[in-house]
Design a protein around this motif. Structure first.
Motif, PDB file in Angstrom:
ATOM      1  N   PHE A  31       0.744  -0.973  -0.079  1.00 22.44           N
ATOM      2  CA  PHE A  31      -0.178   0.200   0.285  1.00 22.44           C
ATOM      3  C   PHE A  31       1.090   1.325  -0.244  1.00 22.44           C
ATOM      4  O   PHE A  31       2.486   0.428   0.262  1.00 22.44           O
ATOM      5  N   THR A  32       0.228   2.100  -0.656  1.00 19.39           N
ATOM      6  CA  THR A  32       1.137   3.738  -0.478  1.00 19.39           C
ATOM      7  C   THR A  32       0.617   4.382   0.916  1.00 19.39           C
ATOM      8  O   THR A  32      -1.243   3.862   1.217  1.00 19.39           O
ATOM      9  N   THR A  33       0.678   5.280   1.453  1.00 20.30           N
ATOM     10  CA  THR A  33       0.374   6.385   2.364  1.00 20.30           C
ATOM     11  C   THR A  33       0.794   7.468   2.343  1.00 20.30           C
ATOM     12  O   THR A  33       2.032   7.743   2.058  1.00 20.30           O
ATOM     13  N   HIS A  34       0.735   8.939   2.316  1.00 19.30           N
ATOM     14  CA  HIS A  34       1.296  10.008   3.131  1.00 19.30           C
ATOM     15  C   HIS A  34       2.009  10.027   3.986  1.00 19.30           C
ATOM     16  O   HIS A  34       2.311   9.351   4.866  1.00 19.30           O
ATOM     17  N   LYS A  35       3.598  10.610   3.894  1.00 25.67           N
ATOM     18  CA  LYS A  35       4.011  10.270   5.041  1.00 25.67           C
ATOM     19  C   LYS A  35       4.307  10.326   6.474  1.00 25.67           C
ATOM     20  O   LYS A  35       4.327  10.331   7.007  1.00 25.67           O
ATOM     21  N   PHE A  36       3.210  11.915   6.820  1.00 20.59           N
ATOM     22  CA  PHE A  36       2.520  11.573   8.123  1.00 20.59           C
ATOM     23  C   PHE A  36       2.230  10.291   8.335  1.00 20.59           C
ATOM     24  O   PHE A  36       2.694  10.832   9.384  1.00 20.59           O
ATOM     25  N   PHE A  37       1.459   9.753   7.245  1.00 24.89           N
ATOM     26  CA  PHE A  37       1.359   9.019   8.195  1.00 24.89           C
ATOM     27  C   PHE A  37       2.110   7.400   8.133  1.00 24.89           C
ATOM     28  O   PHE A  37       1.802   6.410   9.460  1.00 24.89           O
ATOM     29  N   GLU A  38       3.379   7.522   7.657  1.00 25.77           N
ATOM     30  CA  GLU A  38       3.860   6.711   7.367  1.00 25.77           C
ATOM     31  C   GLU A  38       5.292   6.886   8.450  1.00 25.77           C
ATOM     32  O   GLU A  38       5.767   5.387   9.444  1.00 25.77           O
ATOM     33  N   ARG A  39       4.928   8.369   8.838  1.00 26.40           N
ATOM     34  CA  ARG A  39       5.885   8.644  10.205  1.00 26.40           C
ATOM     35  C   ARG A  39       5.327   8.204  11.882  1.00 26.40           C
ATOM     36  O   ARG A  39       6.277   7.636  12.168  1.00 26.40           O
TER      37      ARG A  39
END
Length: 245
Positions: A31-39
């Protein structure tokens, strides 16, 4: 009761972020995700794994090696080249540390496209951080343990991540049934894998390594996949179309 709840919470939260963030995201990019959620997921992995925090880069590289060389001599943790699970765990630790400390140059095909956070990855892997988490576990037990035998659970807290990996790599390549001939010894240890949150569907996963649902047959159930679907519907993550071949 407090100790039991704490132990189960640590077991399943640590395992969830190992399979969700380290395995399905860092290693396979399901999956992909926004950098904020990745962090956010990165921090939660550090908090929930605690003293056994696993560096995402090192995990991703070693896991990609495992898929490429499954159950061969180049596999970093195939159970078929060790006499017991402890020897396999030690060999896995050595391979992991080589990638964690960048002492070994991985093949180009195993590099890149994994989350890196220099400060957190470095700090989370230090003995200071691991010892600090360990002391917090001990302090919690001293406060709430009501019997001496409860303290026997502490070593599991200290080594939670490696223990999860050992169970999956040993059992998932030795015991159970196969849906597919993958030219390796991967197995589905159990058709309802709640205890290891779907990680013991190794035969299915080695057949479809980019498929977010580790279950394939009608009677199999991967408990992490519905969570991923909810996160997809809420647009926190975006599941990618799996490669089924």
């Amino acid at each position: 009761m407090v100790i039991l709840i704490f132990f189960l919470a640590h077991w399943f939260l640590s395992l969830f972020f190992q399979t969700f963030f380290l395995h399905r995201y860092a290693a396979h990019k399901m999956f992909t995700t926004h950098k904020f959620f990745e962090r956010t997921f990165h921090v939660l992995t550090f908090v929930c794994q605690g003293s056994s925090f696993l560096n995402p880069r090192a995990y991703a590289i070693m896991h990609r090696e495992h898929h490429a060389y499954s159950d061969t001599e180049k596999d970093p943790h195939s159970p078929h080249f060790f006499t017991d699970v402890f020897q396999m765990m030690w060999r896995t630790v050595i391979s992991f540390r080589e990638h964690e400390r960048k002492l070994k140059e991985p093949e180009a095909r195993f590099k890149g496209n994994y989350p890196e956070w220099r400060l957190l990855d470095y700090y989370g892997s230090t003995w200071y951080a691991r010892l600090g988490w360990g002391l917090l576990y001990v302090a919690f037990y001293m406060q709430f343990a009501t019997a001496w035998w409860m303290y026997l659970l502490l070593p599991i807290h200290f080594m939670m991540g490696p223990i999860h990996g050992a169970i999956v790599n040993w059992c998932g390549h030795k015991y159970g049934y196969s849906n597919f001939d993958n030219n390796d010894k991967s197995r589905n240890t159990t058709p309802f894998d709640f205890f290891m949150l779907g990680e013991l569907f190794q035969n299915n996963h080695h057949r479809h390594p980019n498929k977010p649902n580790f279950a394939t047959r009608w009677f199999e159930f991967d408990p992490v996949y519905p969570v991923m679907k909810v996160l997809h519907w809420t647009r926190i993550i975006r599941l990618r179309k799996p490669a089924l071949t």
